[in-house]
Design an enzyme around this catalytic site. Structure first.
Site: not given
Ligand code: NAP
Length: 268
Positions: A65, A100
């Protein structure tokens, strides 16, 4: 046929494939969702390869990420969070997003829990904690970050407008808070008898989102429910990060119910 996928290592137990494929089936789309597990130092190569191969979109998970941030054009949210979990290849250049963050905000919204003007406590300052703290602050909450390693909480709070930081002893603030997010791994299988927040701090005016989704019903959530709090399990956050990714890639409204059913079937 459009190809979407997940970049991670490992990706074997991911529920993203059945969740996204359920969306393609529900909407009659000619699309597939596949997993890719490159070497840990190969994030940039993997993004370049995906673009060359005409892949339409990638989700990105551990450990890539942060690495992918430099391989794409991140939007403002992903840049501030410091992590990308969604890459969109349908434009001129690969664009990076952190869905997210939207996953946290949409999980609260789906449960009719207001964020604006509320007092929020985020326990945890890793990847999920960063996403939760930015989501809540951007939606208008005052955020306090409590973390086992205080320096990590302080570092996150310094990035989030108006946020404060403390160690786990500062969890006493939950007693006066409106919103609580558990963004630690405490309570996750096989340690599902544990809880990150003492039950004495939980109360009926609190809404609790637990990022942990295995098990679905964590000790924190059952103690919060017993205290009369609103509870939101980690599958909602997982669902809405996927919903947001789907909508960014396709420009269509996601079939939320079909995706939720597939996700929860996989979590049983
Ligand atoms: P991470 O970056 O490794 O961060 C882990 C966090 O947990 C850190 O704040 C760490 O504190 C804390 N922690 C670990 N063990 C602890 C303990 N025994 N006592 C107190 N604090 C402890 O992990 P992450 O990616 O943020 O993931 C955290 C959790 O969120 C995991 O359960 C993950 O599955 C879940 N998650 C869910 C979603 C979703 O969509 N539902 C998305 C992402 C993550 P220190 O800083 O002190 O080490």
């Amino acid at each position: 046929m459009d190809v979407f996928g997940l970049l991670g290592n490992p990706v074997g137990h991911s529920l993203s494939p059945p969740m996204h494929e359920a969306a393609y089936t529900a909407l009659g789309m000619d699309a597939r969702y596949v997993t890719f597990e490159p070497d840990r130092d190969a994030a940039a190569d993997a993004v370049a390869a995906a673009e060359t191969l005409g892949i339409a979109g990638l989700n990105v998970t551990i450990p890539f990420k942060q690495d992918v941030l430099d391989a794409v054009e991140p939007d403002d949210v992903a840049r501030r969070v410091g992590a990308v979990n969604t890459v969109d290849f349908t434009g001129e250049t690969p664009r990076g997003y952190n869905t997210d963050v939207a996953g946290v905000e949409r999980a609260f919204a789906h449960h009719d829990v207001a964020i604006d003007g509320r007092e929020a406590v985020v326990v945890g300052a890793g990847g999920a904690g960063r996403a939760a703290a930015f989501a809540l602050a951007d939606a208008g909450a005052s955020v306090h970050v409590a973390n086992r390693t205080v320096e990590r909480a302080e570092s996150l709070a310094a990035d989030v407008p108006g946020a404060t930081a403390g160690g786990l002893d500062s969890l006493a603030r939950v007693a006066d808070a409106d919103l609580l997010v558990n963004a630690t791994s405490v309570g996750m299988e096989p340690d599902d008898g544990e809880t990150p927040v003492p039950a004495a701090h939980l109360h009926a005016d609190l809404a609790v989102l637990d990022a942990v989704y295995a098990p679905i019903e964590t000790r924190l959530l059952s103690e919060a429910a017993a205290a009369g709090a609103t509870t939101i399990d980690g599958a909602w956050m997982l669902l809405f990060q996927g919903v947001e990714a789907f909508e960014r890639w396709t420009g269509r409204d996601a079939p939320i119910e079909a995706m939720n059913d597939a996700l929860r079937a996989g979590l049983q």
